[in-house]
Design an enzyme around this catalytic site. Structure first.
Site, mmCIF file in Angstrom:
data_model
loop_
_atom_site.group_PDB
_atom_site.id
_atom_site.type_symbol
_atom_site.label_atom_id
_atom_site.label_comp_id
_atom_site.label_asym_id
_atom_site.label_seq_id
_atom_site.Cartn_x
_atom_site.Cartn_y
_atom_site.Cartn_z
ATOM 1 N N LYS A 192 10.137 8.557 -2.262
ATOM 2 C CA LYS A 192 8.660 8.580 -2.272
ATOM 3 C C LYS A 192 8.115 7.825 -1.064
ATOM 4 O O LYS A 192 8.538 6.704 -0.768
ATOM 5 C CB LYS A 192 8.134 7.930 -3.552
ATOM 6 C CG LYS A 192 8.593 8.633 -4.827
ATOM 7 C CD LYS A 192 8.001 8.016 -6.082
ATOM 8 C CE LYS A 192 8.440 6.589 -6.292
ATOM 9 N NZ LYS A 192 8.090 6.045 -7.626
ATOM 10 N N THR A 226 -4.254 3.062 -6.547
ATOM 11 C CA THR A 226 -2.870 3.554 -6.546
ATOM 12 C C THR A 226 -1.997 2.819 -7.565
ATOM 13 O O THR A 226 -0.775 2.983 -7.567
ATOM 14 C CB THR A 226 -2.247 3.368 -5.140
ATOM 15 O OG1 THR A 226 -2.375 1.987 -4.780
ATOM 16 C CG2 THR A 226 -2.930 4.244 -4.100
ATOM 17 N N GLY A 228 0.102 2.209 -10.544
ATOM 18 C CA GLY A 228 0.773 3.067 -11.526
ATOM 19 C C GLY A 228 1.098 4.467 -11.046
ATOM 20 O O GLY A 228 1.451 5.328 -11.863
ATOM 21 N N THR A 229 1.018 4.713 -9.730
ATOM 22 C CA THR A 229 1.315 6.077 -9.258
ATOM 23 C C THR A 229 2.769 6.459 -9.547
ATOM 24 O O THR A 229 3.054 7.599 -9.931
ATOM 25 C CB THR A 229 1.045 6.229 -7.741
ATOM 26 O OG1 THR A 229 1.621 5.105 -7.071
ATOM 27 C CG2 THR A 229 -0.434 6.307 -7.440
ATOM 28 N N GLY A 230 3.681 5.498 -9.370
ATOM 29 C CA GLY A 230 5.105 5.793 -9.607
ATOM 30 C C GLY A 230 5.361 6.120 -11.072
ATOM 31 O O GLY A 230 6.085 7.069 -11.397
#
Ligand SMILES: Nc1ncnc2c1ncn2[C@@H]1O[C@H](COP(=O)(O)OP(=O)(O)O)[C@@H](O)[C@H]1O
Ligand SMILES: Cc1ncc(COP(=O)(O)OP(=O)(O)O)c(N)n1
Length: 553
Positions: A192, A226, A228-230
């Site tokens: 990512k 952003t 908690g995007t993972g």
């Protein structure tokens, strides 16, 4: 990384494609709702899954950072996992924060025992805020867990730790590290690029065993939301993989969904640090957030909504006179002449509804109704207008055979029994000899204009009152609600009244109500309102149509 962590040949069940996958998140809790299990459950639901969660750890955090971590006894995590697996088929598992080596051990044991068909592992180590979410001495245990995953989704920092290397400074370096991890574990690796510098935020799906690298490009979205995007991405991929059974398609769709959610995150106005993404932004804007009424509710609501019109129709001298037999022949024949003109174009409107219907059932229903209006109903008019029935017609004035066909759009299942046929030019000339009056013209203008606009659902709603109001009147006339005279076989309009209470027409009307109310339940609120308006306007035209004969004579 040692060779013994390479994944054993895949012996678990081939993932089954499932419409609403049941997805278990094994992760930590984020009370601010942007990451951890809270984000996972939102993400799973947002992309169409049923979310479940077994909590590994409790954090005290918000959008600015992590203040504390509490890890409950690992035996209780085992209890949570078993409680779920003992009862529910788990289609996919997403693994997030694991906190320490003991927790990892419990999860690894459970995975080996249950062998869920899909395992996506987000190797959470450090939050964006810089706070540790995995004990430093648990990294080795985490590496040992990797071969139990189908997909690993590390960010750049986590990828470097798993690869035992420095954080990649270029995107090609990151892909090379992902290839090394994939090769060592047998799992796919999604590298990512969220933490890269620059205008792009690429991801790459790497599978060493098949030698494939699938790149996903995309401009970096200018936002600080952003957090908690993972977590969100990995849960969405797990869900979509269970539904689609194709990793590339699952990652592609999950990324499109996440990017949409990233674009709307700031508008949530949550917290003063890195805010969450807006997990349901796409659903909210495309599907709305209000409930839709059921077909039954629409039926009651629409019927109650024209109670005033129905009461006004009941009170009309024309209806009262028709019911007790005191209605003079001239206004009755005037009404029939207008009704014949009406039915001729109503049949055209029904045929247009048939043409517009998106399915064969609707197409057949409206076509049959158009046929019934012309062949069954109009031929009865032709009889009456040719003088074959009624007071002074000398035919005994009893119900005629043609009375089996219904009024206004009833289907017929055989050749018309009536003697006069509108196919006969002589009868047609007599049947359609009248000039349309104002009420007929206005009603037909409304129906023909609605048909011309081409909205099937609105057109179906517009033709419904002609079924519904007639059948209701017929049933109540037949039940003696307007007086016992309506039940007398010697009633001067007995054959006509029989058409009102025809069972075939009642059946067709039930079908029409069901069809229209189902369309309304599935429609957007705006379209449902347009349908309701068309229904109401047609009902008012029905009243004016019944009022006209005595207003003119
Ligand atoms: N500003 C951004 N614009 C577009 N995509 C982003 C942005 N930030 C993160 N992403 C995407 O979010 C996902 C999570 O990536 P990343 O932030 O690298 O991981 P993590 O949240 O685990 O630290 C990836 O698909 C990444 O490309
Ligand atoms: C409880 C919990 N789990 C995981 C994270 C890390 O979330 P992630 O999706 O990696 O995003 P960032 O917030 O680190 O960008 C967390 N913060 N809390």
């Amino acid at each position: 990384m040692s060779a013994d962590v390479r994944r054993a040949p895949h012996t678990r069940a081939v993932p089954r494609v499932r419409r609403v996958p049941r997805v278990l998140s094994i992760a930590g809790s984020d009370p601010s709702g942007g990451a951890g299990i809270q984000a996972d459950l939102k993400s799973i639901a947002a992309v169409g899954g049923y979310g479940m969660s077994a909590i590994t750890a409790l954090t005290a955090q918000n959008t600015r950072g992590v203040r504390g971590v509490h890890v409950p006894p690992s035996a209780f995590l085992a209890e949570q996992l078993d409680a779920v697996a003992d009862d529910i088929t788990v289609d996919a598992v997403k693994i997030g924060m694991l906190a320490n080596a003991e927790v990892i051990g419990v999860v690894a044991g459970w995975l080996r025992r249950i062998e869920p068909p899909i395992v996506v592992l987000d190797p959470v180590m450090v939050a964006t805020s810089g706070d540790r979410l995995l004990d430093a001495d648990a990294e080795a245990a985490l590496r040992d867990l990797l071969p139990l995953a189908d997909l690993i989704t590390p960010n750049l920092l986590e990828l470097a730790v798993l690869a035992g290397a420095e954080r990649a400074s270029t995107w090609p370096d990151a892909i090379a590290q992902a290839e090394a991890v994939s090769s060592a574990t047998g799992a796919r690796v999604l590298a990512k690029g969220g933490h890269l510098d620059g205008a792009d935020a690429p991801d790459a799906l790497v599978h060493a065993a098949s030698g494939t690298v699938v790149s996903f490009g995309g401009a970096r979205i200018a936002t600080t939301a952003t957090h908690g995007t993972g977590c969100s991405l990995s849960s969405a991929i797990a869900t979509l993989q269970a539904e689609l059974g194709d990793w590339e398609a699952a990652v592609g769709e999950a990324r499109r969904w996440l990017r949409e959610s990233l674009r709307h995150g700031a508008s949530l106005e949550v917290g003063g640090g890195h805010g969450p993404v807006s997990h349901f932004a796409g659903l909210w804007s495309r599907g709305g957030v209000r409930t839709a009424p059921t077909p039954d509710e629409i039926e009651s609501e629409w019927w109650a909504g024209i109670a005033d019109v129905r009461a006004a129709i009941d009170d009309l001298p024309f209806i009262r006179g028709l019911a007790d037999g005191t209605l003079a022949r001239e206004p009755f024949l005037g009404y029939l002449a207008q009704d014949a003109l009406y039915l001729r174009d109503y049949a055209r409107v029904l045929a247009e509804a048939s043409r517009l219907a998106p399915d064969a059932a609707g197409q057949a229903f409206w076509a049959n109704s158009a046929h019934g209006s012309l062949v069954g109903e109009l031929e009865l008019h032709a009889d009456w207008l040719a003088g074959a029935h009624g007071p002074g017609a000398g035919d005994g004035e009893g119900p005629i055979d043609g009375g089996r066909t219904g009024t206004h759009g009833t289907s017929v299942d055989g050749p018309a029994a009536s003697a006069a046929s509108v196919a006969d030019p002589l009868h047609a000339a007599a049947t359609f000899a009248a000039e349309p009056d104002a009420a007929t013209t206005a009603y037909l203008d409304h129906l023909l204009a609605t048909a011309a606009r081409g909205d099937y659902a609105v057109l179906a709603a517009a033709v419904l009152p002609c079924f519904w109001i007639y059948v209701d009147l017929g049933e109540r006339l037949a039940a003696g609600e307007f007086g016992a005279q309506a039940l007398d076989p010697g009633h001067p309009y007995a054959s006509w009244l029989a058409t009102y209470s025809d069972p075939a027409f009642a059946h067709a009307t039930r079908e029409a109500i069901g069809l229209v109310t189902r369309l309304a339940a599935d429609a957007t609120p705006e379209r449902r309102a347009a349908m309701h308006r068309a229904f109401r306007i047609s009902s008012e035209h029905e009243r004016a149509f019944f009022a006209a004969p005595l207003a003119l004579h």
